[in-house]
Design a protein around this motif. Structure first.
Motif: not given
Ligand code: MG
Ligand code: ADP
Length: 499
Positions: A24, A226, A228
Motif C-alpha cells: 500500500e 503489515e 507500516k
Molecule cells: Mg493496510
C-alpha cells in the motif's frame, strides 16, 4: 530457476516456502493546497505555519474538495491503466490520535476514485511481470507528533494535516523483495513523469505499508503481517526479507502466524510488533456527511488523459524500436523523464551538427549519456537538470569525436573540463591544442622516422613478434603528444610494417 526468482524462496527444515507481498503506497499529491483547505503543502517551514481552521478541525469548519487533487488522482489512475470511477465517496475513518485533531481521517473506503489497474515491472534478468493494482483512493495525511522537543510534553505540528495523499493498493502479486523494489521504483517513475507526486521518499512524499506472508508454493494465501510506513526502497526490501524469514521460523517450529501490524527498525534490521489483530482499530467508516459524493464526467477524464506525457513504457519501446537502442540503455534513459528529455535533445542537436540521421548516432549518444555523462553527474552528486553541460554542449563534444577532430580518449578529458568550467568543447580543444593529428603526410613522416630509429624492433616484428605492434603505436603517440588519430595510426602502421 534463476537467481532473481530464487531470492523469493526460503528453505525451511521441512521444505521450501514462498513469499507473498502486497504494497500500500502512500503518495503525496503534488498540489499547492491541501485536499480540503487552502493551506499550503510546502515541505519544511516553521511548525504549524501551514494550517487553516479546517486542518485544525475548528468547530463548524467545512471541508471543500480541491479539484486539482482529484485531477491528479485521475491522471495517476490513467497512467497505471486503471478504471476511473466517475462516482466515488469520501468516508470518515475514525480513530483517536493526538496529531489527528478531527478525531477522524477523511478517506475513501468502499467506493474509491480509481479502481483496478496494472503496472509492468522489469527485473534484473530483463524479464517483465505484471503487478495488479486493486485501487487508488484519496485521503488526508495526519499531523506529526514531536516527542523530542520537551522532556515531559509532546508537541504537535499540523503542517501536514490535511495534505492530499493517494493510497495505491497493489494485489498480493509480488513474490520476491526484488519485485517489490522494482514495483516501487516503477510507480515512482510514473508519478514523476506525470508530475502527480514528487516521489521524494526522504521527505516522506512517498512511503509504503508492506504486507508479507509466506506459503507453500501453490497453496492458499497465508496470514499476513503489515509493516507500516517504510520510507526507502532498500528498507522495504530488507523488511520483507527479515519478516518472511521470521514467519518461516515460526511455522517451521509448529507455530502459527498472528495477523499483526509491525514496524521496521532499519538500525537493527528487524521488524517488531506494534499491535495485533485484536487490538486493531475499528474505524467505523461512514460516508462523510460534510462532503457530497464526488462526481465527474467524461470531459474531465479526457482532459486529464490529454494532459499526460508519453509514459515511460511507451517511450522505452520507441527508443528501442525507432532508434535501435538496446534495452539496457533504453531503461536507464527512461527511468527519469529528465534523463530521456536530455538524451533526445542531445540527439537532435547531434543530428543537426553532423547532418547524419538519428538512427546512425543514437547508440553513440546513448552510450555517452549513460556512461561518461551519468558517471560524472553521479560523482558530483548532481541530477541531470543541474548539469553544467547542457544537451547542445554535449552534442558539440560528440560531434568533434564524430568528425575526427579529437579522439574518444581525449573527449573524456575535454568533458571533465566542460563540466568544471562550463566552456564549449571546441573552445577547450583550441585553447589546449588538443586537436588530433589526422594529417596523413605528417603521420607518415613520423612513422618513417620511428621505423628508421628502431631497426631491431622492426626485425623482430617481421620475424613474428606481433605484440610489438603496440610498441610502434606507442612511439607514434609519444611523438605526437598523444594526439595522433589512433585509427589512422593503426592503418598507416599496418600499411608500412606488414608490407
Ligand atoms: Mg493496510
Ligand atoms: P487493509 O486495508 O486491512 O490493510 P487490504 O485488504 O486492503 O487490507 O489489503 C492490504 C494489502 O495487503 C494489499 O496490498 C494486498 O495486496 C495485501 N495482502 C492481502 N492479503 C495478503 C497476503 N495473504 N499476503 C501478503 N499480502 C497480502
Amino acid at each position: 530457476m534463476n537467481e532473481a526468482n530464487r531470492s523469493g524462496i526460503i528453505q525451511g527444515a521441512t521444505g521450501e516456502w514462498e513469499m507473498v507481498i502486497g504494497l500500500e503506497v502512500h503518495a503525496q499529491v503534488k498540489s499547492n493546497a491541501k485536499l480540503f483547505s487552502g493551506a499550503a503543502t510546502e515541505f519544511g517551514g516553521e511548525p504549524n505555519n501551514h494550517v487553516s481552521l479546517v486542518d485544525a478541525a475548528m468547530p463548524g469548519m467545512l471541508p471543500v474538495i480541491n479539484r486539482e487533487c482529484v485531477r491528479q488522482a485521475v491522471r495517476t489512475g490513467l497512467a497505471i491503466g486503471a478504471k476511473i470511477n466517475k462516482f466515488s465517496i469520501f468516508d470518515r475513518k475514525n480513530y483517536f490520535y493526538a496529531d489527528l485533531p478531527q478525531g477522524y481521517q477523511i478517506s475513501q473506503f468502499k467506493q474509491p476514485v480509481v479502481g483496478e489497474g496494472c503496472l509492468t515491472i522489469e527485473l534484473k534478468d530483463g524479464s517483465t511481470k505484471e503487478i495488479g493494482i486493486e485501487r487508488l483512493h484519496l485521503e488526508q495525511d495526519a499531523g506529526k507528533s514531536l516527542h523530542d522537543q520537551h522532556p515531559d510534553l509532546t508537541y504537535v505540528d499540523l503542517n501536514r494535516s490535511g495534505v492530499a495523499l493517494m493510497e495505491i493498493v497493489s494485489m498480493p502479486d509480488m513474490r520476491t523483495p526484488e519485485e517489490a523494489g522494482a514495483y516501487v521504483r516503477k510507480l515512482r517513475t510514473i508519478l514523476r513523469y506525470i508530475g502527480s507526486c514528487d516521489g521524494n521518499m526522504e521527505e516522506g512524499s512517498m512511503r509504503a505499508d508492506v504486507n508479507v506472508s509466506v506459503r507453500r508454493a501453490g497453496a492458499e494465501l497465508g496470514t499476513r503481517c503489515e509493516i507500516k510506513n517504510v520510507n526507502s526502497i532498500r528498507f522495504i526490501m530488507q523488511a520483507i526479507r527479515y519478516e518472511a524469514q521470521r514467519q518461516v521460523d515460526i511455522l517451521e517450529d509448529g507455530g502459527t502466524i498472528e495477523q499483526q501490524t509491525r514496524l521496521y527498525d532499519p538500525g537493527k534490521g528487524e521488524t517488531r510488533a506494534m499491535r495485533s489483530k485484536e487490538e486493531a482499530h475499528d474505524y467505523r467508516y461512514f460516508p462523510d456527511p460534510d462532503l457530497l459524493p464526488l462526481e465527474f464526467d467524461d470531459d474531465f477524464i479526457n482532459e486529464a488523459r490529454e494532459s499526460l506525457p508519453e509514459l515511460p513504457d511507451v517511450r522505452k519501446a520507441r527508443l528501442e524500436e525507432t532508434l535501435g537502442l538496446n534495452a539496457y540503455n533504453a531503461s536507464l534513459l527512461v527511468a527519469e523523464k529528465e534523463n530521456a528529455d536530455y538524451y533526445e535533445a542531445l540527439l537532435s542537436a547531434f543530428e543537426g551538427l553532423t547532418g547524419k540521421p538519428a538512427t546512425e548516432l543514437a547508440t553513440t549518444a546513448a552510450n555517452w549519456v549513460t556512461g561518461d555523462f551519468f558517471g560524472l553527474l553521479n560523482k558530483a552528486g548532481k541530477s541531470v537538470s543541474e548539469s553544467p553541460v547542457g544537451p547542445e554542449a554535449g552534442a558539440g563534444l560528440l560531434a568533434l569525436v564524430a568528425d575526427g577532430t579529437i579522439s574518444g580518449r581525449t573527449a573524456k578529458d575535454v568533458f571533465e573540463i566542460m563540466f568544471e568550467t562550463g566552456k564549449a568543447a571546441d573552445v577547450i580543444v583550441d585553447e589546449q591544442g588538443l586537436k588530433q593529428v589526422s594529417d596523413q603526410g605528417e603521420l607518415e613522416a613520423i612513422i618513417a622516422r620511428i621505423i628508421a630509429d628502431n631497426p631491431g624492433q622492426v626485425e623482430q616484428y617481421k620475424g613474428g613478434k606481433d605484440k610489438l605492434f603496440g610498441f610502434f603505436v606507442g612511439q607514434v603517440m609519444k611523438a605526437t603528444g598523444g594526439k595522433a588519430n589512433p585509427k589512422l595510426v593503426n592503418e598507416l602502421l599496418r600499411g608500412t610494417l606488414d608490407k
